[in-house]
Motif scaffolding. Structure first.
Motif, PDB file in Angstrom:
ATOM      1  N   UNK A1024       0.826  -1.191   0.000  1.00 43.39           N
ATOM      2  CA  UNK A1024       0.000   0.000   0.000  1.00 43.39           C
ATOM      3  C   UNK A1024       0.866   1.248   0.000  1.00 43.39           C
ATOM      4  N   UNK A1027       2.505   1.632  -3.346  1.00 48.23           N
ATOM      5  CA  UNK A1027       1.521   2.000  -4.376  1.00 48.23           C
ATOM      6  C   UNK A1027       1.147   3.470  -4.247  1.00 48.23           C
ATOM      7  N   UNK A1028       0.963   3.929  -3.014  1.00 49.72           N
ATOM      8  CA  UNK A1028       0.625   5.338  -2.805  1.00 49.72           C
ATOM      9  C   UNK A1028       1.760   6.231  -3.282  1.00 49.72           C
ATOM     10  N   UNK A1031       1.744   6.303  -7.008  1.00 53.54           N
ATOM     11  CA  UNK A1031       0.651   7.103  -7.553  1.00 53.54           C
ATOM     12  C   UNK A1031       0.920   8.582  -7.388  1.00 53.54           C
ATOM     13  N   UNK A1032       1.590   8.937  -6.291  1.00 51.08           N
ATOM     14  CA  UNK A1032       1.833  10.362  -6.069  1.00 51.08           C
ATOM     15  C   UNK A1032       2.937  10.880  -6.959  1.00 51.08           C
ATOM     16  N   UNK A1040       0.296   3.663 -10.352  1.00 54.52           N
ATOM     17  CA  UNK A1040       0.518   2.822  -9.194  1.00 54.52           C
ATOM     18  C   UNK A1040       1.154   1.502  -9.546  1.00 54.52           C
TER      19      UNK A1040
END
Lengths: 1119, 226
Positions: A1024, A1027-1028, A1031-1032, A1040
């Motif tokens: 998680x 992935x965050x 994505x950022x 992601x």
């Protein structure tokens, strides 16, 4: 029902009466139930344990294919075991043992019905939220920081990276840039963080048991120190454990200059010394031996458990396994290295061996001598050993001159070490597979503990500082260290616990943990690194540097300043040199390694081959530090106590290892079933003492040897550490690691042992469903036919007919670059199945067409193109069974320990377990064991998901089987339905509520309470977070997928690392996304050796395995 | 034999059974109403604070951006409560003697942090990450309401799971351009007019630009629960 637990000696603490009652009550309840499951009444119920004759009878009628078995019960195929396997859980596994009358039951049910809604009606308690006054730099609440530091094992450094949440260290990982860890972390490295937060750590100074302060200590001891200055330090003694810290070295030099007559003694409770004595014998001086196993095709271990027992073991394990991986693009059997092991007790290095012989420890010297003669060295004796394959081994060594090495065990005699140095010289290993450097330890050349004891008894010791270690407990009882202490005028002990040694000293000063102090250390190859603290000392503790600062009149310097001074910090802070130093210092701290500090290889000439030792007779005994607790220093570390030991899967106890033959001779039955594992007491007498303790049968153990483990039987370890049997009474001073003329007799009583060997059994249709073992030769013959694998690409391109297994000779196969699989016969399921296609295609090939599950699997479009699809590949061939992954998972995921009674009931909470499989037809000559780590399989068609009544476990679209703790009501149906038995249920609120252990918890992972199921999550918190971040910050356009951070400092990795993967020294576990074509896991899943467990159940697990290979020497009989 | 029960007991029995069923239903309904009420969700409840901090004054009046105080909202899961030092950047000079601000100065001088009463509090088993929401175009006032009109801070939304799911099931309705995340006066209609497209098209283009997955990824349990 009468209990049968031994109480013959205070050395054998039995289970507490209440615990015992619980266990026996349950057995009483169980005894009232019918013995067989409905439908199985035709099978005969049996009572009691299995006997060796039964086992052997079953074995004789076994089929000739290699049998693989986890326990002797399984091997004997007793009806009891079959029933256990069918039931999946033992009788009454989840039942409450307390007597509840009908009336009480109605009362309780009525009350809970009445109060049913109340729990739900409370609302969330109101909380306060507290910011900083002045926020510290770099700390962003909610994001962890990572700092590099160094862990010392036996004084030698291993680089670590420590994750810190808001100023609290929570997880230790290996430092990929440090040569001694290369990113991996051993069990002790991981568990040392619990030692820091241990609530039983001593928190304040003690003056003969009364609380005191540092100032009072200084006031009392300074006059004594000053008085000793007058006599140049005559009577001042220091006792240290091995250290390689340059700062400590500098301080000791300063001490020697101020107190010329003071003496420093060093002792090594966990046994490094014999190596240096051996080096002394061989080279005339102490040398440091460094191996380079990546250059070695043949490795011989003489009683050396180099996978774990050496300061460089993480590196050696990785180098060794790198030479052993079986992959499509290096399929040549000739490339795989070969390991010969001659050992006196089963070890995990022996488990990996291609040829192994287990002999008495005294016979290893004879073997070394014979091998020396056979490889052409001088001073050997070719007749000194009768091991059958010694000639083939010698031939193998000479054929691989310069690419072979012999390693002597840390606990073997000095003579063996000297002989091995001579052998390595004779086979040309020096400079290639092994090299020598100046000693890394600063404690070489100091006095010994025996000298200290002698001087103390003579009254020559006036002021003694014991810095580390626990000599009253961990030295042989014959040394009488405790008694000699009484004759020292003033004794000061610096240690982490108020333990046996502190009890006998005037002052006890708490020692700061390495995560709380500044220091430095050198690694096994000389590389230096700084020990950087992560947190200010939790208690009123001091570091060893500060104590020495007191002695050397440098009290005003903190250990930070002391370490910087060692590395050249200039006095002023504004000069250009200061700036240069500051940059250098920050760089060293950031990387965790000080560059260019590796020791150069030196040449040393062999002096003499030692004379033959006198022969010994009778049975022999081998002493080893416990694999988890070591010499007792980790006795109070619950994680290590509960970690199942690598070979026997025992927890919370130490035992004497004996062979099956010895057990029969003593009349001990063989029991190792679920909650029926007993250690029958034996009395072992040797070296003038005798100890009674439980015995445990280990398949493959030599008949005339017993193995004893240190670290147990302590009296002042802390709340959880005072368990087991203390064997120091039977150790000798001259030879603390082995003894001869052992007398072993059966004693009364037995101890119930918590053994996880038969927990969580999987029922496969045959052994091939679970672990697949084969020799590399057979594998290649099956794949490529009798002509072996094809030649390399270069030769194919020239059009020569390769020797690949095409059916017709003389027909030139059209060579296609890279497509050497066209020469290979596709292997049927009896080998390792399938063709070398992409992972997705393999799934298509392998899955059964007819399925009741809907077809919207995470591996179907569109999911498999737009999202990550997490999967894991575990290489059984690389797993050495060291258990680092298990502790890493425990540390990362806040997994509690449950205690001995609960482990007996099979309720241990480890999310990841290592199954061990022995092979072969004989308990005495058992092969392996072969190790198989088992996390959650994250099945695509997960049997656990369809049976949850409250949808607490679901699949997410990235392939993970997700567990939502807050929905779980504890029906345990999912655990029932899981064929791999990877789900763990919280039967009680196991988590501890100590203030300090709360600090250690990882805030990114939920802490589970009673009544909730949990299991491996593929480290969803790391996925998680990665992935965050992806994505950022972009990666793949912010999708992601791929891109984003990894944890720790692994360069070049775009995917998150699971905790188990990160800590594995041999990279046996590989995790990644199947939709990332560059991910390692994709390549591994297309290997022909890849298979999934229990594939016929069609659960389509995402965790798959690769087969285990052995590489026996073809010129040796049947290996 | 004499009758034990009076004939009226017939009615009583029927009434009791039907009444019992109705009572159980009513109890259930009452329970779910209570569970969604501000008593349980704390929606709209103004909590006392050690200092009556006014967002209206600081945001509308002074014009501070959210990030001046809530510094880690773009980097971390936790948005951050300002430290005393942040308050002191202005209040070391402004309103130095105001009794309302005495706790700030006390905290600064004594080096003891201010203990605020937490307004937005999710359950411990929910792992909410501010930074991903802010970086994907979810505005501050979408969840926190009109903060610039709060003289004392209260929780604008219920913060219950079904409220979160309203967006996670259909993120288009709640996404705005990233530059407008901290703009409390954002209006999607005005933005759509400015771009000369319909609101629906605006939403679709934002979802596309910011790669917000609508294939059900956001309703995975693992996105919030670990």
């Amino acid at each position: 029902m009468k209990s049968e637990v031994a109480t013959t000696s205070t050395n054998v603490p039995a289970l507490a009466a209440t615990e015992l009652d619980a266990v026996d009550q349950r057995r009483a309840m169980v005894a009232k139930q019918p013995d067989t499951c409905p439908g199985h009444e035709h099978e005969e119920p049996t009572t009691g344990g299995i006997t060796l004759p039964d086992t052997l009878r079953n074995l004789r009628s076994a089929t000739p294919t290699k049998k693989l078995w986890r326990s002797m019960s399984e091997l004997s195929e007793s009806p009891e075991f079959k029933e256990l396997l069918d039931r999946e859980f033992p009788k009454a596994a989840s039942e409450w043992t307390d007597e509840v009358s009908r009336r009480n039951f109605m009362k309780i049910m009525g009350a809970s019905l009445a109060l049913a809604g109340v729990a739900a009606c409370t609302r969330r308690p109101e909380e306060i939220i507290v910011p900083y006054v002045v926020p510290p730099e770099q700390v962003v609440p909610g994001r962890p920081l990572f700092f590099a530091s160094t862990y010392t094992m036996e004084g030698l450094g291993r680089g670590i990276i420590v994750e810190s949440h808001e100023g609290r260290p929570t997880k230790i990982e290996g430092n990929p840039d440090h040569p001694a860890s290369l990113g991996a972390a051993s069990t002790h490295m991981q568990a040392s963080i619990l030692s820091m937060y241990d609530p039983d750590r001593s928190q304040g100074l003690l003056r003969t048991g009364d609380n005191s302060t540092w100032d009072r200590f200084v006031a009392e001891v300074m006059p004594r120190i000053d008085a000793l200055r007058a006599t140049k330090g005559e009577g001042l003694r220091l006792l240290l454990t091995p250290s390689a810290s340059p700062t400590l070295q500098r301080q000791l030099k300063l001490l020697a200059s101020q107190f010329p007559s003071a003496k420093v003694h060093a002792y090594d409770p966990a046994g490094h010394a014999p190596g240096s004595a051996g080096a002394q014998a061989a080279f005339g001086q102490d040398v440091n031996t460094v191996y380079q196993l990546d250059q070695a095709k043949v490795v011989v271990s003489l009683d050396s458990n180099f996978f774990v027992d050496n300061a460089g073991s993480l590196t050696y394990a990785k180098q060794f396994i790198n030479g052993r991986r079986v992959r499509e693009d290096n399929h040549d059997a000739a490339k795989m290295n070969r390991l010969y092991v001659v050992e006196s007790t089963p070890t995990i290095t022996g488990a990996m061996a291609d040829h192994r012989e287990r002999v008495k420890p005294s016979q290893i010297e004879g073997f070394a001598r014979a091998l020396l003669a056979k490889v052409g060295g001088t001073g050997g004796d070719a007749t000194a050993s009768n091991i059958a394959w010694i000639d083939a081994l010698a031939a193998d060594l000479t054929a691989n001159k310069g690419a072979a090495v012999v390693i002597a065990g840390e606990y073997q005699s000095a003579a063996v070490h000297a002989l091995v140095h001579a052998i390595n010289t004779a086979i040309g290993a020096v400079g290639k597979t092994v090299y020598y450097t100046d000693p890394v330890y600063i404690t070489s050349g100091t006095g010994t503990i025996e000298e200290l004891v002698t001087d103390a008894k003579a009254g020559k010791v006036k002021l003694l500082f014991i810095l580390g270690g626990n000599p009253v407990y961990d030295t042989p009882a014959a040394l009488q260290f405790g008694a000699s202490l009484e004759q020292v005028d003033f004794r000061i002990r610096v240690g982490s616990y108020n333990d046996e040694t502190s009890f006998l000293c005037h002052w006890h000063i708490p020692e700061s943990h390495f995560l709380e102090t500044w220091s430095d250390a050198r690694a096994f190859d000389g590389t230096a690194s700084i020990v950087q603290p992560l947190i200010a000392p939790l208690y009123d503790s001091k570091s060893v540097h500060q104590i020495l600062g007191l002695l050397t009149d440098q009290r005003d310097q903190s250990d930070y300043e002391l370490v910087r001074a060692t590395w050249g910090a200039p006095k002023s802070t504004i000069t250009p040199e200061a700036k240069v130093f500051e940059n250098w210092w920050r760089e060293a701290l950031n990387k965790g390694v000080i560059p260019n500090t590796k020791f150069a290889a030196e040449t040393f000439a062999i002096r003499a081959v030692p004379a033959v030792s006198t022969a010994v007779g009778g049975d022999e005994i081998v002493f080893r530090p416990d694999p988890n607790i070591l010499d007792g220093r980790f006795a109070n570390n619950g994680w290590l106590q509960e970690l199942p030991k690598p070979l026997t899967k025992l927890t919370w106890d130490n035992v004497f290892f004996i062979s099956a033959g010895k057990a029969t001779a003593l009349g001990i039955p063989l029991t190792d079933k679920w909650d029926d594992a007993w250690g029958y007491n034996v009395t072992v007498s040797v070296n003038g003492g005798s100890v009674t303790g439980p015995a445990w049968v280990v398949p493959g153990h030599p008949d005339d040897v017993i193995t004893a483990f240190l670290g147990y039987g302590r009296s002042r370890a802390g709340n959880v550490g005072n368990v087991g049997v203390d064997v120091s009474k039977i150790r000798s001073i001259a030879s603390p690691w082995m003894g001869a003329s052992v007398d072993i007799k059966r004693a009364d009583g037995r101890v119930r042992l918590a053994c996880t060997q038969t927990h969580q059994l999987m029922k496969g249709a045959g052994p091939r469903d679970l672990i697949r073992v084969n020799t590399i030769e057979e594998y290649e013959q099956a794949k490529y036919g009798p002509h072996g694998p094809p030649a390399h690409h270069g030769e194919e391109k020239t059009g020569e007919a390769s020797h690949g297994g095409e059916e017709k000779h003389g027909v030139a196969a059209a060579p296609v670059a890279g497509a050497h699989e066209s020469h290979a016969k596709p292997l049927g399921p009896e080998y390792f199945g399938g063709t070398a296609d992409t992972a997705m295609a393999r799934k298509a090939v392998r899955s059964v067409a007819l399925t009741l599950y809907n077809q919207h699997m995470p591996s179907d479009p569109p999911y498999n193109q737009t999202t990550n699809q997490w999967a894991m590949s575990i290489d059984n061939n690389a797993c050495i069974g060291c258990n680092a992954c298990v502790v890493a998972c425990q540390s990362e995921n806040n997994i509690p320990i449950v205690g001995k009674t609960e482990v007996i009931f099979g309720r241990e909470m480890h999310w990841l377990r290592i199954d061990t499989y022995y092979g072969g037809d004989s308990v005495e000559q058992a092969d392996g064991p072969y190790f198989q780590p088992l996390p959650c399989m994250h099945c695509e068609a997960a049997p656990c998901e369809v049976v949850c009544p409250v949808a607490a476990t679901q699949h997410d679209d990235e392939g993970l089987n997700v567990m939502t703790y807050n929905r779980c009501v504890g029906t345990k149906y999912c655990s029932n339905n899981c064929p791999y038995k990877v789900r763990r249920f919280n039967f009680f609120r196991y988590k501890s509520d100590d203030e300090t252990t709360k600090l250690m918890r990882n805030p990114d992972v939920s802490i589970r309470t009673r009544g909730v199921m949990e299991k491996c999550t593929y480290c969803i918190q790391r996925i998680s977070a990665a992935r965050i971040e992806a994505k950022k910050h972009g990666g793949d356009g912010g999708d992601g997928i791929r891109g984003g951070t990894s944890f720790g400092k692994v360069e070049g990795e775009n995917t998150p690392l699971t905790a188990c993967q990160q800590s594995c020294p041999t990279e046996a576990i590989v995790f990644g996304s199947l939709t990332d074509p560059s991910a390692k896991v994709v390549a591994l899943k297309s290997e022909p050796t890849d298979y999934s467990l229990l594939a016929d159940l069609n659960a389509r697990p995402r965790t798959t395995y690769m087969g285990r290979f052995t590489n026996p020497n073809p010129s040796i009989g049947n290996g | 034999m004499a009758q034990i029960f009076h004939p009226s007991m017939n009615t009583v029995a029927k009434a009791t059974i039907i009444g019992g069923v109705l009572f159980a239903v009513a109890l259930g309904a009452l329970g779910s109403i209570v569970d969604r009420s501000p008593y349980v969700t704390q929606q709209g409840v103004i909590r006392d604070q050690p200092i009556p901090f006014s967002h209206t004054h600081h945001v509308k009046g002074v014009g501070l951006d959210c990030r001046y105080c809530h510094t880690s909202v773009e980097d971390s899961g936790f948005a951050g409560i300002p430290s005393t030092k942040t308050c002191m950047t202005c209040h070391s000079k402004l309103y130095q003697d105001a009794p309302m601000l005495a706790p700030v100065h006390k905290s600064w001088n004594e080096n003891k942090p201010i203990k605020w009463n937490r307004v937005h509090n999710l359950a411990d088993y929910v792992y909410f990450d501010h930074s991903i929401h802010v970086n994907k175009g979810v505005g501050c006032n979408t969840c926190h309401g009109p903060v610039d009109e709060m003289r004392m801070t209260w929780q604008h939304s219920t913060l219950q799971m079904d409220w979160c799911l309203a967006c996670h099931r259909d993120p288009g309705k709640f996404v705005r351009p990233k530059e407008e995340v901290f703009n409390l006066a954002y209006d999607p209609k005005k933005e759509a007019e400015k771009r000369k497209i319909s609101v629906a098209d605006l939403q679709a283009s934002l979802l596309n630009d910011y790669h917000i997955r609508t294939t059900g990824h956001l309703t995975n349990c693992s996105v919030c629960h670990r």
